[in-house]
Design a protein around this motif. Structure first.
Motif, PDB file in Angstrom:
ATOM      1  N   LYS A 140      -7.070  -3.389 -11.087  1.00 47.88           N
ATOM      2  CA  LYS A 140      -7.953  -3.416  -9.878  1.00 47.88           C
ATOM      3  C   LYS A 140      -7.219  -3.582  -8.295  1.00 47.88           C
ATOM      4  CE  LYS A 140     -12.091  -6.204  -8.380  1.00 47.88           C
ATOM      5  NZ  LYS A 140     -12.809  -7.485  -8.570  1.00 47.88           N
ATOM      6  N   THR A 141      -6.276  -4.331  -8.363  1.00 44.55           N
ATOM      7  CA  THR A 141      -5.455  -4.455  -7.358  1.00 44.55           C
ATOM      8  C   THR A 141      -4.970  -3.215  -6.817  1.00 44.55           C
ATOM      9  OG1 THR A 141      -4.859  -6.970  -7.789  1.00 44.55           O
ATOM     10  CG2 THR A 141      -3.329  -5.703  -6.124  1.00 44.55           C
ATOM     11  N   ILE A 142      -4.421  -2.391  -7.643  1.00 44.96           N
ATOM     12  CA  ILE A 142      -3.854  -1.095  -7.228  1.00 44.96           C
ATOM     13  C   ILE A 142      -4.625   0.022  -6.763  1.00 44.96           C
ATOM     14  CG2 ILE A 142      -2.384   0.843  -8.242  1.00 44.96           C
ATOM     15  CD1 ILE A 142      -0.796  -1.511  -8.178  1.00 44.96           C
ATOM     16  N   SER A 143      -5.762  -0.238  -7.671  1.00 44.83           N
ATOM     17  CA  SER A 143      -7.114   0.872  -7.019  1.00 44.83           C
ATOM     18  C   SER A 143      -7.314   0.417  -5.627  1.00 44.83           C
ATOM     19  CB  SER A 143      -8.035   0.952  -8.016  1.00 44.83           C
ATOM     20  OG  SER A 143      -7.901   0.995  -9.219  1.00 44.83           O
ATOM     21  N   THR A 144      -7.530  -0.879  -5.388  1.00 48.38           N
ATOM     22  CA  THR A 144      -7.927  -1.442  -4.009  1.00 48.38           C
ATOM     23  C   THR A 144      -6.844  -1.014  -2.921  1.00 48.38           C
ATOM     24  OG1 THR A 144      -9.116  -3.146  -4.999  1.00 48.38           O
ATOM     25  CG2 THR A 144      -8.537  -3.390  -2.749  1.00 48.38           C
ATOM     26  N   GLN A 145      -5.710  -1.123  -3.228  1.00 54.16           N
ATOM     27  CA  GLN A 145      -4.648  -0.454  -2.425  1.00 54.16           C
ATOM     28  C   GLN A 145      -4.314   0.970  -2.390  1.00 54.16           C
ATOM     29  OE1 GLN A 145      -1.474  -2.550  -4.460  1.00 54.16           O
ATOM     30  NE2 GLN A 145      -1.619  -4.719  -3.344  1.00 54.16           N
ATOM     31  N   LYS A 146      -4.610   1.561  -3.299  1.00 52.56           N
ATOM     32  CA  LYS A 146      -4.680   2.915  -3.184  1.00 52.56           C
ATOM     33  C   LYS A 146      -5.860   3.537  -2.280  1.00 52.56           C
ATOM     34  CE  LYS A 146      -6.042   7.196  -5.776  1.00 52.56           C
ATOM     35  NZ  LYS A 146      -7.470   7.039  -5.623  1.00 52.56           N
ATOM     36  N   ARG A 147      -7.008   3.162  -2.605  1.00 53.33           N
ATOM     37  CA  ARG A 147      -8.273   3.303  -1.511  1.00 53.33           C
ATOM     38  C   ARG A 147      -7.935   2.960  -0.258  1.00 53.33           C
ATOM     39  NH1 ARG A 147     -11.148   1.176  -6.040  1.00 53.33           N
ATOM     40  NH2 ARG A 147     -11.712  -0.721  -4.889  1.00 53.33           N
ATOM     41  N   SER A 148      -7.388   1.467   0.086  1.00 50.61           N
ATOM     42  CA  SER A 148      -7.140   1.329   1.465  1.00 50.61           C
ATOM     43  C   SER A 148      -5.929   2.168   2.070  1.00 50.61           C
ATOM     44  CB  SER A 148      -6.555  -0.176   1.274  1.00 50.61           C
ATOM     45  OG  SER A 148      -6.082  -0.720   2.811  1.00 50.61           O
ATOM     46  N   ALA A 149      -5.109   2.628   1.540  1.00 49.29           N
ATOM     47  CA  ALA A 149      -3.998   3.447   1.852  1.00 49.29           C
ATOM     48  C   ALA A 149      -4.724   4.977   2.506  1.00 49.29           C
ATOM     49  CB  ALA A 149      -2.856   3.645   0.925  1.00 49.29           C
ATOM     50  N   TYR A 161       1.627   6.988  -6.639  1.00 48.92           N
ATOM     51  CA  TYR A 161       0.547   7.628  -7.148  1.00 48.92           C
ATOM     52  C   TYR A 161       0.895   9.152  -6.844  1.00 48.92           C
ATOM     53  CZ  TYR A 161      -4.099   8.731  -7.955  1.00 48.92           C
ATOM     54  OH  TYR A 161      -5.324   9.475  -8.493  1.00 48.92           O
ATOM     55  N   VAL A 162       1.333   9.605  -5.684  1.00 48.52           N
ATOM     56  CA  VAL A 162       1.491  10.914  -5.305  1.00 48.52           C
ATOM     57  C   VAL A 162       2.754  11.608  -6.217  1.00 48.52           C
ATOM     58  CG1 VAL A 162       0.531  10.950  -3.089  1.00 48.52           C
ATOM     59  CG2 VAL A 162       3.233  10.598  -3.374  1.00 48.52           C
ATOM     60  N   GLN A 163       3.559  10.716  -6.831  1.00 51.50           N
ATOM     61  CA  GLN A 163       4.630  11.191  -7.717  1.00 51.50           C
ATOM     62  C   GLN A 163       4.053  11.626  -9.097  1.00 51.50           C
ATOM     63  OE1 GLN A 163       7.800   8.178  -7.805  1.00 51.50           O
ATOM     64  NE2 GLN A 163       7.861   8.410  -5.633  1.00 51.50           N
ATOM     65  N   GLY A 164       2.828  11.004  -9.591  1.00 49.22           N
ATOM     66  CA  GLY A 164       2.112  11.518 -10.479  1.00 49.22           C
ATOM     67  C   GLY A 164       1.924  10.315 -11.603  1.00 49.22           C
ATOM     68  N   LEU A 165       2.174   9.060 -11.275  1.00 45.74           N
ATOM     69  CA  LEU A 165       1.944   7.969 -12.096  1.00 45.74           C
ATOM     70  C   LEU A 165       0.356   7.631 -11.917  1.00 45.74           C
ATOM     71  CD1 LEU A 165       4.860   7.665 -11.532  1.00 45.74           C
ATOM     72  CD2 LEU A 165       4.616   5.185 -11.953  1.00 45.74           C
ATOM     73  N   THR A 166      -0.266   7.085 -13.171  1.00 45.60           N
ATOM     74  CA  THR A 166      -1.743   6.777 -13.060  1.00 45.60           C
ATOM     75  C   THR A 166      -1.851   5.502 -12.402  1.00 45.60           C
ATOM     76  OG1 THR A 166      -1.508   5.666 -15.369  1.00 45.60           O
ATOM     77  CG2 THR A 166      -2.005   8.122 -15.122  1.00 45.60           C
ATOM     78  N   GLU A 208       0.802  -1.043  -0.095  1.00 50.40           N
ATOM     79  CA  GLU A 208      -0.092   0.055   0.028  1.00 50.40           C
ATOM     80  C   GLU A 208       0.885   1.316  -0.188  1.00 50.40           C
ATOM     81  OE1 GLU A 208      -3.909  -1.692   2.166  1.00 50.40           O
ATOM     82  OE2 GLU A 208      -2.250  -0.817   3.496  1.00 50.40           O
ATOM     83  N   TRP A 209       1.913   1.275   0.625  1.00 51.56           N
ATOM     84  CA  TRP A 209       2.964   2.475   0.760  1.00 51.56           C
ATOM     85  C   TRP A 209       3.501   2.506  -0.408  1.00 51.56           C
ATOM     86  CZ3 TRP A 209       3.521   6.503   3.071  1.00 51.56           C
ATOM     87  CH2 TRP A 209       4.755   7.315   3.093  1.00 51.56           C
ATOM     88  N   GLU A 210       3.910   1.520  -1.036  1.00 47.27           N
ATOM     89  CA  GLU A 210       4.801   1.326  -2.500  1.00 47.27           C
ATOM     90  C   GLU A 210       3.673   2.229  -3.693  1.00 47.27           C
ATOM     91  OE1 GLU A 210       7.272  -1.483  -4.950  1.00 47.27           O
ATOM     92  OE2 GLU A 210       5.375  -2.213  -4.237  1.00 47.27           O
ATOM     93  N   VAL A 211       2.391   1.826  -3.490  1.00 47.51           N
ATOM     94  CA  VAL A 211       1.301   2.344  -4.256  1.00 47.51           C
ATOM     95  C   VAL A 211       1.297   3.970  -4.060  1.00 47.51           C
ATOM     96  CG1 VAL A 211      -1.245   2.250  -5.113  1.00 47.51           C
ATOM     97  CG2 VAL A 211       0.266  -0.007  -4.747  1.00 47.51           C
TER      98      VAL A 211
END
Length: 214
Positions: A183-192, A165-170, A158-161
């Motif tokens: 889908k996994t990345i979106s879930t980890q972003k929302r969880s973070a 993300y805040v560095q500007g990657l989609t 989650e921290w990696e994602v």
């Protein structure tokens, strides 16, 4: 001949685009080179047309889903070179408006102030200055110091994602880099975000700034 300021207007409400068009089309130093109803349309126009200033709503459909153009504007403002951005908004929360400034937006106009100040805002940002409308200034002046946010127990993934993300990657770019599904990345972003107590993209940006990630 004086260079005209080339402007793209983006808002998902047709009447807002019509109002902005009415304000701008009579100005001899401004040329509207395109109009978009969502973030995807804005991205297409920016690829097709040279543009000096983007006048954009921030609450319109985004490339990553949802009704938020902030992630796209954040990535746009990381490019070199990039157009200036004048954000149109009805947001009155000071910390969220501060988040727009933190990503490099130099013009922020409350839609209630647009008729009086939009022309001046476009000219100001094109000249390299910051322009905030009266309602926006009042909201920023009234904001309390940001509360200290306490991170929950983010997993390493989650921290990696979150960092990417805040560095500007989609989400799609992060998925490709980390070889995970979107889908996994979106879930980890929302969880973070949930663990950090962050509700919006602007909250995310403000928090990342506070802890020195951006």
């Amino acid at each position: 001949m004086t260079h005209k300021i080339r402007v793209i207007v983006a808002d998902d409400h047709q009447y807002v685009r019509a109002g902005v068009r009415y304000l701008l089309q009579a100005r001899p130093n401004i040329e509207i080179v395109g109009e978009a109803a969502d973030t995807h349309g804005l991205a297409v126009l920016l690829e097709a047309h040279a543009c000096d200033v983007v006048v954009s709503d921030i609450g319109m459909p985004g490339l990553d889903g949802g009704n938020n153009a902030v992630p796209f504007l954040r990535r746009l403002l990381r490019r070199r070179p990039h157009p200036y951005v004048v954000a149109l908004t009805m947001i009155c929360q000071g910390h969220m408006l501060s988040g727009l400034r933190n990503i490099g937006v130099t013009g922020i106009i409350d839609k209630r102030d647009a008729a009086e100040t939009l022309i001046d805002a476009i000219a100001a940002v094109f000249s390299g200055h910051v322009h905030l409308s009266e309602q926006v200034r009042a909201a920023l002046d009234a904001v309390d110091p940001a509360p200290q946010l306490h991170a929950g127990a983010l997993s390493a993934r989650e921290w990696e994602v979150f960092q990417l993300y805040v560095q500007g990657l989609t989400v799609h770019e992060i998925a490709e880099r980390l070889q995970r599904s979107g889908k996994t990345i979106s879930t980890q972003k929302r969880s973070a975000m949930r663990k950090l107590g962050l509700e919006t993209e602007l909250d995310l940006i403000d928090y990342a700034r506070q802890i020195g990630l951006i």
